[in-house]
Design a protein around this motif. Structure first.
Motif, PDB file in Angstrom:
ATOM      1  N   LEU A  42       0.495  -1.171   0.083  1.00  0.00           N
ATOM      2  CA  LEU A  42       0.093  -0.095  -0.206  1.00  0.00           C
ATOM      3  C   LEU A  42       1.057   1.144  -0.014  1.00  0.00           C
ATOM      4  O   LEU A  42       0.495   2.062  -0.648  1.00  0.00           O
ATOM      5  CB  LEU A  42      -0.913  -0.029   1.254  1.00  0.00           C
ATOM      6  CG  LEU A  42      -2.189   0.923   1.290  1.00  0.00           C
ATOM      7  CD1 LEU A  42      -2.997   0.784   0.342  1.00  0.00           C
ATOM      8  CD2 LEU A  42      -2.597   0.662   2.752  1.00  0.00           C
ATOM      9  N   ILE A  45       1.865   2.299  -3.377  1.00  0.00           N
ATOM     10  CA  ILE A  45       1.100   2.610  -4.417  1.00  0.00           C
ATOM     11  C   ILE A  45       0.724   4.176  -4.611  1.00  0.00           C
ATOM     12  O   ILE A  45       0.799   4.859  -3.640  1.00  0.00           O
ATOM     13  CB  ILE A  45      -0.394   2.008  -4.133  1.00  0.00           C
ATOM     14  CG1 ILE A  45      -0.471   0.535  -4.157  1.00  0.00           C
ATOM     15  CG2 ILE A  45      -1.457   2.595  -5.267  1.00  0.00           C
ATOM     16  CD1 ILE A  45      -1.637  -0.097  -3.616  1.00  0.00           C
ATOM     17  N   ASP A  57     -10.745  -4.722  -4.643  1.00  0.00           N
ATOM     18  CA  ASP A  57      -9.918  -5.529  -4.145  1.00  0.00           C
ATOM     19  C   ASP A  57     -10.340  -7.006  -4.425  1.00  0.00           C
ATOM     20  O   ASP A  57     -11.284  -7.403  -3.954  1.00  0.00           O
ATOM     21  CB  ASP A  57      -9.984  -5.195  -2.487  1.00  0.00           C
ATOM     22  CG  ASP A  57      -8.865  -6.230  -1.760  1.00  0.00           C
ATOM     23  OD1 ASP A  57      -8.231  -6.826  -2.221  1.00  0.00           O
ATOM     24  OD2 ASP A  57      -9.446  -6.410  -0.294  1.00  0.00           O
ATOM     25  N   ILE A  69      -7.432  -0.217   2.762  1.00  0.00           N
ATOM     26  CA  ILE A  69      -7.448   0.680   1.618  1.00  0.00           C
ATOM     27  C   ILE A  69      -8.355   1.890   1.681  1.00  0.00           C
ATOM     28  O   ILE A  69      -8.343   2.946   1.375  1.00  0.00           O
ATOM     29  CB  ILE A  69      -8.019  -0.302   0.375  1.00  0.00           C
ATOM     30  CG1 ILE A  69      -7.318  -1.196   0.106  1.00  0.00           C
ATOM     31  CG2 ILE A  69      -8.331   0.624  -0.958  1.00  0.00           C
ATOM     32  CD1 ILE A  69      -7.771  -2.470  -0.815  1.00  0.00           C
ATOM     33  N   LEU A 123      -7.973   1.807  -9.106  1.00  0.00           N
ATOM     34  CA  LEU A 123      -6.912   1.123  -8.504  1.00  0.00           C
ATOM     35  C   LEU A 123      -7.583  -0.554  -8.620  1.00  0.00           C
ATOM     36  O   LEU A 123      -8.778  -0.548  -8.120  1.00  0.00           O
ATOM     37  CB  LEU A 123      -6.688   1.425  -7.164  1.00  0.00           C
ATOM     38  CG  LEU A 123      -5.908   0.430  -6.170  1.00  0.00           C
ATOM     39  CD1 LEU A 123      -4.426   0.139  -6.849  1.00  0.00           C
ATOM     40  CD2 LEU A 123      -5.795   1.029  -4.797  1.00  0.00           C
ATOM     41  N   VAL A 125      -6.357  -3.900  -6.820  1.00  0.00           N
ATOM     42  CA  VAL A 125      -5.343  -4.588  -6.027  1.00  0.00           C
ATOM     43  C   VAL A 125      -5.860  -5.731  -5.463  1.00  0.00           C
ATOM     44  O   VAL A 125      -6.725  -6.199  -5.515  1.00  0.00           O
ATOM     45  CB  VAL A 125      -5.331  -3.555  -4.623  1.00  0.00           C
ATOM     46  CG1 VAL A 125      -6.493  -3.484  -3.863  1.00  0.00           C
ATOM     47  CG2 VAL A 125      -3.981  -3.736  -3.880  1.00  0.00           C
ATOM     48  N   SER A 126      -4.733  -6.916  -5.192  1.00  0.00           N
ATOM     49  CA  SER A 126      -4.959  -8.058  -4.690  1.00  0.00           C
ATOM     50  C   SER A 126      -4.049  -8.377  -3.738  1.00  0.00           C
ATOM     51  O   SER A 126      -2.792  -8.185  -3.962  1.00  0.00           O
ATOM     52  CB  SER A 126      -4.815  -9.032  -5.877  1.00  0.00           C
ATOM     53  OG  SER A 126      -5.428 -10.235  -5.449  1.00  0.00           O
ATOM     54  N   ASN A 127      -4.324  -8.877  -2.678  1.00  0.00           N
ATOM     55  CA  ASN A 127      -3.362  -9.282  -1.577  1.00  0.00           C
ATOM     56  C   ASN A 127      -3.339 -10.442  -1.159  1.00  0.00           C
ATOM     57  O   ASN A 127      -4.354 -11.298  -0.826  1.00  0.00           O
ATOM     58  CB  ASN A 127      -3.761  -8.283  -0.256  1.00  0.00           C
ATOM     59  CG  ASN A 127      -2.656  -8.695   0.883  1.00  0.00           C
ATOM     60  OD1 ASN A 127      -1.527  -8.522   0.964  1.00  0.00           O
ATOM     61  ND2 ASN A 127      -3.126  -9.211   1.943  1.00  0.00           N
ATOM     62  N   THR A 152      -3.562   2.174 -11.460  1.00  0.00           N
ATOM     63  CA  THR A 152      -2.616   1.451 -10.729  1.00  0.00           C
ATOM     64  C   THR A 152      -3.425  -0.068 -10.603  1.00  0.00           C
ATOM     65  O   THR A 152      -4.276  -0.277 -10.153  1.00  0.00           O
ATOM     66  CB  THR A 152      -1.989   1.711  -9.381  1.00  0.00           C
ATOM     67  OG1 THR A 152      -1.385   2.912  -9.615  1.00  0.00           O
ATOM     68  CG2 THR A 152      -1.198   0.825  -8.751  1.00  0.00           C
ATOM     69  N   ALA A 154      -1.925  -3.290  -8.686  1.00  0.00           N
ATOM     70  CA  ALA A 154      -0.892  -3.805  -7.474  1.00  0.00           C
ATOM     71  C   ALA A 154      -1.373  -4.816  -6.821  1.00  0.00           C
ATOM     72  O   ALA A 154      -2.449  -5.272  -6.532  1.00  0.00           O
ATOM     73  CB  ALA A 154      -0.858  -2.748  -6.628  1.00  0.00           C
ATOM     74  N   PHE A 155      -0.251  -6.041  -6.653  1.00  0.00           N
ATOM     75  CA  PHE A 155      -0.577  -7.223  -5.742  1.00  0.00           C
ATOM     76  C   PHE A 155       0.683  -7.761  -5.129  1.00  0.00           C
ATOM     77  O   PHE A 155       1.602  -7.224  -5.554  1.00  0.00           O
ATOM     78  CB  PHE A 155      -1.037  -8.185  -6.841  1.00  0.00           C
ATOM     79  CG  PHE A 155       0.015  -8.347  -7.993  1.00  0.00           C
ATOM     80  CD1 PHE A 155       0.753  -9.631  -7.573  1.00  0.00           C
ATOM     81  CD2 PHE A 155      -0.007  -8.022  -9.369  1.00  0.00           C
ATOM     82  CE1 PHE A 155       1.789  -9.852  -8.652  1.00  0.00           C
ATOM     83  CE2 PHE A 155       0.698  -8.441 -10.045  1.00  0.00           C
ATOM     84  CZ  PHE A 155       1.710  -9.221 -10.050  1.00  0.00           C
ATOM     85  N   VAL A 281       3.806  -3.436  -8.669  1.00  0.00           N
ATOM     86  CA  VAL A 281       2.718  -2.195  -8.741  1.00  0.00           C
ATOM     87  C   VAL A 281       2.816  -1.627 -10.009  1.00  0.00           C
ATOM     88  O   VAL A 281       4.267  -1.255 -10.650  1.00  0.00           O
ATOM     89  CB  VAL A 281       3.269  -1.019  -7.596  1.00  0.00           C
ATOM     90  CG1 VAL A 281       2.436   0.248  -7.975  1.00  0.00           C
ATOM     91  CG2 VAL A 281       3.067  -1.502  -6.225  1.00  0.00           C
TER      92      VAL A 281
END
Length: 286
Positions: A42, A45, A57, A69, A123, A125-127, A152, A154-155, A281
């Motif tokens: 995070l 980003i 997400d 987030i 955005l 994003v994936s965690n 963006t 991002a993961f 990212v």
């Protein structure tokens, strides 16, 4: 889900796809260590192209990192997507609703293996979720196309499939007497790419990309903490496959526990559990 897992799909054989049963409470037992990589992601980003932003997400799990987030972009409309009913129930109960900055946080059921954006995002994003999706780099172009210019993607994903915790699990699943029921159940991270490969994929798609990896040396407390950790992530497919046979499940855990104790001996202040993570990212050209 997230997590290390993290959440939405696994592939025990080349032709059979199944979904493990997730346990939000078990997953959150190590929430501090599991959240740290996402905080590191995070922080990298950049600012998003519109305000209020639209954010997705993917594999949101129990919603705890989705809430982070919303903390970074409190005016945003943020949606977490996951396939697990247990995870979504926890996320809805704990986090859904308006945010202090005037944004909203909601959660929807979706399989990120075939998730197609139906709107434009600032955005995505994936965690700790994409490791559950074989072939996930094939979705990058579709997801990046759904970003606004300057948006963006991002993961972060676990990069520890060669670590003892996972190698021993795969070996045990493929050994007698388990191979007839569990062959392949422990081998599901081999499709995770390394940081250089993700960099190549993302730059080929016209993004300015930053990829890196970090190994976290986590000091876990309590008895058999590595087993307790993987019960929330890597072990879920095995526990799901054996959930109708408690005696077999317990026998498997006895064998696996012994292997983990030898591989990760307890010290006077806890058990050190190294965990490699891979981050990316990617910013879409304006």
């Amino acid at each position: 889900m997230h997590s290390d897992t993290d959440t939405s799909a696994w592939l025990p054989t080349a032709t059979t796809r199944a979904v493990p049963t997730w346990d939000a409470q078990q997953y959150l037992r190590h929430a501090g260590h599991r959240t740290r990589p996402f905080l590191d992601l995070l922080a990298r980003i950049p600012e998003l192209p519109t305000d209020p932003a639209r954010i997705a997400d993917l594999g949101c799990g129990p919603g705890n990192v989705t809430a982070l987030i919303a903390g970074r972009w409190p005016r945003a409309r943020t949606t977490g997507f996951d396939l697990s009913a247990d995870m979504l129930h926890r996320a809805d109960t704990e986090y859904a609703g308006p945010t202090p900055g005037g944004g909203t946080l909601d959660f929807r059921r979706a399989d990120i293996a075939d998730w197609l954006p139906d709107e434009t995002y600032d955005l995505i994003v994936s965690n700790a979720a994409l490791q559950w999706v074989p072939g996930h780099p094939g979705s990058f172009a579709t997801w990046i196309n759904a970003l606004r210019p300057g948006g963006t993607f991002a993961f972060q994903v676990p990069g520890n499939h060669a670590a003892p915790s996972h190698a021993l699990l795969a070996r045990l699943c493929d050994s007698p007497p388990w191979r007839d029921r569990l062959a392949g159940h422990g081998s599901r991270y081999t499709h995770v790419l390394d940081a250089a490969e993700y960099l190549d994929r993302l730059t080929e798609l016209g993004c300015t990309a930053d990829t890196w990896e970090t190994t976290y040396y986590q000091l876990l407390p309590g008895p058999d903490p590595v087993l307790d950790w993987v019960k929330g992530t890597a072990l879920r497919p095995v526990l799901t496959a054996l959930e109708d046979d408690p005696r077999a499940a317990e026998a498997f855990l006895v064998e696996y526990r012994a292997l983990l104790r030898a591989a990760y001996p307890a010290g006077p202040r806890g058990t050190v559990f190294p965990f490699r993570r891979i981050f990316a990212v990617a910013v879409k050209e304006r």
